[in-house]
Write an enzyme that holds these catalytic residues in place. Structure first.
Site, PDB file in Angstrom:
ATOM      1  N   HIS A  20      -5.616  13.923  -8.796  1.00 52.02           N
ATOM      2  CA  HIS A  20      -5.814  12.499  -9.084  1.00 52.02           C
ATOM      3  C   HIS A  20      -5.084  12.043 -10.345  1.00 52.02           C
ATOM      4  CE1 HIS A  20      -8.749  11.516  -5.948  1.00 52.02           C
ATOM      5  NE2 HIS A  20      -9.179  12.764  -6.087  1.00 52.02           N
ATOM      6  N   ASN A  25      -2.873  12.623  -3.665  1.00 45.85           N
ATOM      7  CA  ASN A  25      -4.020  12.997  -4.511  1.00 45.85           C
ATOM      8  C   ASN A  25      -4.521  14.403  -4.193  1.00 45.85           C
ATOM      9  OD1 ASN A  25      -4.388  10.813  -6.266  1.00 45.85           O
ATOM     10  ND2 ASN A  25      -5.527   9.635  -4.737  1.00 45.85           N
ATOM     11  N   GLU A  80      -4.929   2.157  -4.069  1.00 45.54           N
ATOM     12  CA  GLU A  80      -3.468   2.213  -4.084  1.00 45.54           C
ATOM     13  C   GLU A  80      -2.872   0.937  -3.492  1.00 45.54           C
ATOM     14  OE1 GLU A  80      -4.631   4.189  -0.125  1.00 45.54           O
ATOM     15  OE2 GLU A  80      -5.474   3.910  -2.120  1.00 45.54           O
ATOM     16  N   ASP A 131       0.852  -1.197   0.000  1.00 48.70           N
ATOM     17  CA  ASP A 131       0.000   0.000   0.000  1.00 48.70           C
ATOM     18  C   ASP A 131       0.885   1.243   0.000  1.00 48.70           C
ATOM     19  OD1 ASP A 131      -3.116   0.688   0.801  1.00 48.70           O
ATOM     20  OD2 ASP A 131      -1.710   2.215   1.492  1.00 48.70           O
TER      21      ASP A 131
END
Length: 365
Positions: free
Chosen positions: A250, A245, A280, A237
């Site tokens: 994004h 973001n 993610e 992760d």
């Protein structure tokens, strides 16, 4: 006489198209495949029975000779499936011809089909290097018709009759070869389209990796595969991805995900076993590795990510880190428990400061 020939031709075409459909259906629905022995034997059996049926709908000639399109079965097998299927079929076609009666015509024909079975693979390999499939299959048909006509010449000792039969057979069989080939190619094209759609349904459009759907399918296969005794889930992760973001947009977040996918493809032992399972979040399946080797893979990926400068769309660079949860199993193969354990290890890595690997084995739980 003409009506009898016409009906025989129509029957032969119908039989060939039906069997061609069956042959294509026997091809495994996989991108890359190898025909199993069972499927090869099935094809040989179907082809041999079909050739016998074609003989029953043949045109009867003087001296108990018969004429049909069974050579097309042999041609298709040579081109699409190779000598391992076509050669045994040629010998069976020869044997089946003798079942209809042993006479000079059947003996000569049996010998011709044995000879064609051995010769056609060589001719096909030479033609395939230079011509498209229609030209290759038509060329193989010319070889077959020439052999059949030569056989009739020796049988009748009449060159004009042999040429007339040869010319008629060549015209009719060439039309049939092209028609059947077009039919098969259309079936194969549809099969490829189906496989591509299946592939797209399992791919993540953003990163090009496999998605959660493919991941679920794969771990079920691994759980059922007794040859795989050592396996592990590595869940990765991106740390503070929401902040990325929020601050860079994004579009830049997606750009970073694609760059991370490249690193995973390089660092994973098998690039077919990498999945994007969340926004993610990524998962790697590690098979046939010891726990120490699994940890080494995870740590190498963590270091690679931390040491790389990730580009933004404007050309600027940022550094990111990842947290990794690793769950391994060498005895139990409960993949649901394994995934939950990997997920728990991932959250432990985040809680303990991020940018680290936390691992555990299912047996120690």
């Amino acid at each position: 006489m003409l009506s009898s020939i016409f009906l025989s031709v129509i029957a032969n075409i119908s039989i060939l198209c039906t069997v061609s459909y069956v042959f294509v259906k026997l091809i495994p629905k996989e991108k890359n495949y190898t025909l199993s022995l069972k499927k090869k034997l099935g094809m040989i059996g179907i082809a041999s029975i079909t050739s016998f049926i074609l003989m029953l709908f043949s045109v009867t000639l003087p001296e108990e000779a018969i004429l049909d399109f069974r050579q097309i079965i042999l041609i298709l097998l040579v081109y699409y499936f190779g000598p391992s299927v076509s050669i045994p079929t040629a010998f069976l076609i020869a044997a089946l011809r003798l079942l209809l009666g042993i006479n000079p015509a059947s003996i000569h024909t049996a010998f011709v089909y044995v000879l064609l079975g051995l010769l056609l693979p060589y001719v096909s390999s030479k033609l395939t290097k230079r011509f498209n499939n229609y030209a290759v299959l038509s060329g193989l048909n010319v070889v077959c018709v020439a052999a059949i006509s030569l056989n009739l010449y020796f049988l009748y000792d009449d060159i004009l009759l042999s040429i007339l039969i040869c010319f008629s057979l060549l015209i009719l069989s060439s039309i049939v070869v092209i028609a059947v080939t077009a039919f098969i190619e259309d079936l194969i094209k549809n099969l490829h389209l189906y496989l591509e759609e299946q592939e797209h349904a399992q791919m993540d459009y953003l990163t090009g990796l496999y998605n959660m759907r493919a991941f679920n399918k794969k771990w079920k296969m691994i759980q059922a595969d007794k040859s795989i005794t050592k396996t592990a889930f590595m869940i990765l992760d991106i740390d503070h991805f929401k902040w990325i973001n929020d601050n860079y947009g994004h579009a830049n977040g997606n750009f970073i995900l694609r760059q991370l996918a490249v690193i995973l493809n390089v660092g994973a032992p098998d690039h077919e076993l990498i999945y994007r399972v969340g926004g993610e979040e990524f998962c790697l399946i590690l098979n046939h590795l010891s726990y120490e080797e699994q940890k080494e893979v995870a740590e190498n990926i963590r270091v690679s990510v931390a040491g790389k400068e990730f580009l933004l769309e404007n050309g600027a660079g940022i550094n990111i880190t990842v947290s990794i949860g690793l769950a391994a199993s060498s005895q139990q193969k409960d993949m649901k428990k394994l995934f939950r354990l990997a997920d728990r290890c991932l959250y432990m890595a985040k809680d303990q400061g991020r940018n680290q690997v936390i691992g555990a084995t299912l047996e120690s739980e």
